[in-house]
Design a protein around this motif. Sequence first.
Motif, PDB file in Angstrom:
ATOM      1  N   UNK A  96       6.121 -12.099  32.828  1.00 36.63           N
ATOM      2  CA  UNK A  96       7.355 -11.814  32.084  1.00 36.63           C
ATOM      3  C   UNK A  96       7.924 -13.090  31.476  1.00 36.63           C
ATOM      4  N   UNK A  97       7.856 -14.184  32.224  1.00 34.21           N
ATOM      5  CA  UNK A  97       8.352 -15.462  31.716  1.00 34.21           C
ATOM      6  C   UNK A  97       7.557 -15.881  30.475  1.00 34.21           C
ATOM      7  N   UNK A  98       6.253 -15.687  30.494  1.00 36.38           N
ATOM      8  CA  UNK A  98       5.418 -16.011  29.322  1.00 36.38           C
ATOM      9  C   UNK A  98       5.857 -15.204  28.111  1.00 36.38           C
ATOM     10  N   UNK A  99       6.176 -13.939  28.354  1.00 34.79           N
ATOM     11  CA  UNK A  99       6.635 -13.095  27.252  1.00 34.79           C
ATOM     12  C   UNK A  99       7.949 -13.651  26.686  1.00 34.79           C
ATOM     13  N   UNK A 100       8.852 -14.047  27.565  1.00 31.35           N
ATOM     14  CA  UNK A 100      10.135 -14.609  27.132  1.00 31.35           C
ATOM     15  C   UNK A 100       9.908 -15.894  26.339  1.00 31.35           C
ATOM     16  N   UNK A 101       9.000 -16.740  26.801  1.00 26.47           N
ATOM     17  CA  UNK A 101       8.712 -18.010  26.123  1.00 26.47           C
ATOM     18  C   UNK A 101       8.181 -17.760  24.710  1.00 26.47           C
ATOM     19  N   UNK A 142      -2.788 -18.584  31.178  1.00 29.08           N
ATOM     20  CA  UNK A 142      -3.911 -19.280  31.831  1.00 29.08           C
ATOM     21  C   UNK A 142      -3.407 -20.486  32.622  1.00 29.08           C
ATOM     22  N   UNK A 143      -2.418 -21.194  32.079  1.00 31.69           N
ATOM     23  CA  UNK A 143      -1.854 -22.342  32.791  1.00 31.69           C
ATOM     24  C   UNK A 143      -1.147 -21.891  34.069  1.00 31.69           C
ATOM     25  N   UNK A 144      -0.381 -20.811  33.991  1.00 29.42           N
ATOM     26  CA  UNK A 144       0.299 -20.305  35.186  1.00 29.42           C
ATOM     27  C   UNK A 144      -0.697 -19.827  36.240  1.00 29.42           C
ATOM     28  N   UNK A 145      -1.786 -19.237  35.802  1.00 27.92           N
ATOM     29  CA  UNK A 145      -2.782 -18.707  36.747  1.00 27.92           C
ATOM     30  C   UNK A 145      -3.376 -19.809  37.624  1.00 27.92           C
ATOM     31  N   UNK A 146      -3.349 -21.042  37.146  1.00 27.59           N
ATOM     32  CA  UNK A 146      -3.820 -22.162  37.954  1.00 27.59           C
ATOM     33  C   UNK A 146      -2.983 -22.325  39.216  1.00 27.59           C
ATOM     34  N   UNK A 147      -1.715 -21.913  39.130  1.00 28.57           N
ATOM     35  CA  UNK A 147      -0.806 -22.024  40.272  1.00 28.57           C
ATOM     36  C   UNK A 147      -0.704 -20.711  41.053  1.00 28.57           C
ATOM     37  N   UNK A 148      -1.553 -19.760  40.704  1.00 26.87           N
ATOM     38  CA  UNK A 148      -1.552 -18.452  41.347  1.00 26.87           C
ATOM     39  C   UNK A 148      -2.986 -18.078  41.742  1.00 26.87           C
ATOM     40  N   UNK A 149      -3.542 -18.790  42.738  1.00 25.68           N
ATOM     41  CA  UNK A 149      -4.949 -18.554  43.098  1.00 25.68           C
ATOM     42  C   UNK A 149      -5.226 -17.138  43.603  1.00 25.68           C
ATOM     43  N   UNK A 150      -4.214 -16.444  44.136  1.00 27.86           N
ATOM     44  CA  UNK A 150      -4.408 -15.079  44.646  1.00 27.86           C
ATOM     45  C   UNK A 150      -4.212 -14.013  43.572  1.00 27.86           C
ATOM     46  N   UNK A 206       8.027 -28.809   9.006  1.00 32.49           N
ATOM     47  CA  UNK A 206       6.933 -29.132   9.924  1.00 32.49           C
ATOM     48  C   UNK A 206       7.419 -29.121  11.369  1.00 32.49           C
ATOM     49  N   UNK A 207       8.588 -29.702  11.608  1.00 30.75           N
ATOM     50  CA  UNK A 207       9.136 -29.695  12.968  1.00 30.75           C
ATOM     51  C   UNK A 207       9.505 -28.286  13.393  1.00 30.75           C
ATOM     52  N   UNK A 208      10.042 -27.511  12.478  1.00 31.78           N
ATOM     53  CA  UNK A 208      10.372 -26.123  12.797  1.00 31.78           C
ATOM     54  C   UNK A 208       9.144 -25.345  13.222  1.00 31.78           C
ATOM     55  N   UNK A 209       8.049 -25.551  12.492  1.00 28.97           N
ATOM     56  CA  UNK A 209       6.791 -24.875  12.844  1.00 28.97           C
ATOM     57  C   UNK A 209       6.285 -25.341  14.199  1.00 28.97           C
ATOM     58  N   UNK A 210       6.376 -26.632  14.444  1.00 30.29           N
ATOM     59  CA  UNK A 210       5.895 -27.177  15.726  1.00 30.29           C
ATOM     60  C   UNK A 210       6.753 -26.697  16.886  1.00 30.29           C
ATOM     61  N   UNK A 211       8.061 -26.726  16.707  1.00 23.78           N
ATOM     62  CA  UNK A 211       8.959 -26.359  17.800  1.00 23.78           C
ATOM     63  C   UNK A 211       8.952 -24.860  18.070  1.00 23.78           C
ATOM     64  N   UNK A 212       8.861 -24.069  17.009  1.00 23.77           N
ATOM     65  CA  UNK A 212       8.869 -22.626  17.203  1.00 23.77           C
ATOM     66  C   UNK A 212       7.473 -22.080  17.429  1.00 23.77           C
ATOM     67  N   UNK A 213       6.480 -22.853  17.088  1.00 19.23           N
ATOM     68  CA  UNK A 213       5.104 -22.416  17.275  1.00 19.23           C
ATOM     69  C   UNK A 213       4.625 -22.766  18.668  1.00 19.23           C
ATOM     70  N   UNK A 214       5.127 -22.048  19.658  1.00 23.86           N
ATOM     71  CA  UNK A 214       4.682 -22.324  21.021  1.00 23.86           C
ATOM     72  C   UNK A 214       3.222 -21.916  21.170  1.00 23.86           C
ATOM     73  N   UNK A 215       2.636 -22.324  22.262  1.00 26.43           N
ATOM     74  CA  UNK A 215       1.256 -21.957  22.535  1.00 26.43           C
ATOM     75  C   UNK A 215       1.128 -20.441  22.600  1.00 26.43           C
ATOM     76  N   UNK A 216      -0.052 -19.919  22.297  1.00 30.48           N
ATOM     77  CA  UNK A 216      -0.250 -18.474  22.422  1.00 30.48           C
ATOM     78  C   UNK A 216      -0.010 -18.029  23.863  1.00 30.48           C
ATOM     79  N   UNK A 217       0.443 -16.799  23.999  1.00 30.27           N
ATOM     80  CA  UNK A 217       0.768 -16.258  25.312  1.00 30.27           C
ATOM     81  C   UNK A 217      -0.398 -16.400  26.288  1.00 30.27           C
ATOM     82  N   UNK A 218      -1.623 -16.195  25.803  1.00 32.56           N
ATOM     83  CA  UNK A 218      -2.802 -16.292  26.681  1.00 32.56           C
ATOM     84  C   UNK A 218      -2.951 -17.697  27.266  1.00 32.56           C
ATOM     85  N   UNK A 219      -2.657 -18.722  26.461  1.00 30.42           N
ATOM     86  CA  UNK A 219      -2.770 -20.103  26.937  1.00 30.42           C
ATOM     87  C   UNK A 219      -1.752 -20.393  28.026  1.00 30.42           C
ATOM     88  N   UNK A 220      -0.547 -19.892  27.830  1.00 23.00           N
ATOM     89  CA  UNK A 220       0.504 -20.122  28.820  1.00 23.00           C
ATOM     90  C   UNK A 220       0.168 -19.368  30.111  1.00 23.00           C
TER      91      UNK A 220
END
Length: 179
Positions: free
Chosen positions: A166-171, A113-121, A97-111
């Motif tokens: 690119x960072x999202x892809x790495x994550x 979207x979070x970064x886009x909040x800090x990139x208004x342009x 269960x922990x392995x799934x939680x730790x390796x199951x990061x958020x989907x790339x789209x979610x990450x």
Amino acid sequence: MKKQEMASRKAGTRSKAAAKHAQRSSSNVFSMFEQSQIQEFKEAFSCIDQNRDGIISKSDLKETYGQLGKINVKEEELDEMLKEGKGPINFTVFLTLFGEKLNGTDPEESILAAFKLFDPNGTGCVNKDEFKQLLMTQADKFSAEEVEQMFAVAPIDVAGNIDYKSLCYIITHGDEKEE
């Protein structure tokens, strides 16, 4: 009697196959972690397994919450936690269960979207220094060491901007340099 023998042999074969499958899946989960991490998970499991029977039960969860000061835990909440194990939660299931939680990061789209909040342009980049300040002062605060670990794999240009796509892809997929 021959039918019984055949049924018995088939059942024995099935159980051997099931045991091999269980062994394969459990051995995979142990390879996901370093030995020191597995030891820490064992300690955590022991803390939660209040009655020391090798299985985390609802009463174990209630007692653990009580020790942490949360007394009025809803039965439904406990049931949901136990359902995640899809059966009795022994140490191998707990680790899985922990392995799934730790390796199951958020989907790339979610990450993204979070970064886009800090990139208004919509440049696809965030300033390294501004981002470091946010990481160290907001929500689950990062330590300076954690920020530096992230920056070690982050694609940063000469102007000090992080290419967050690119960072999202790495994550989500891992750093190709690691392989």
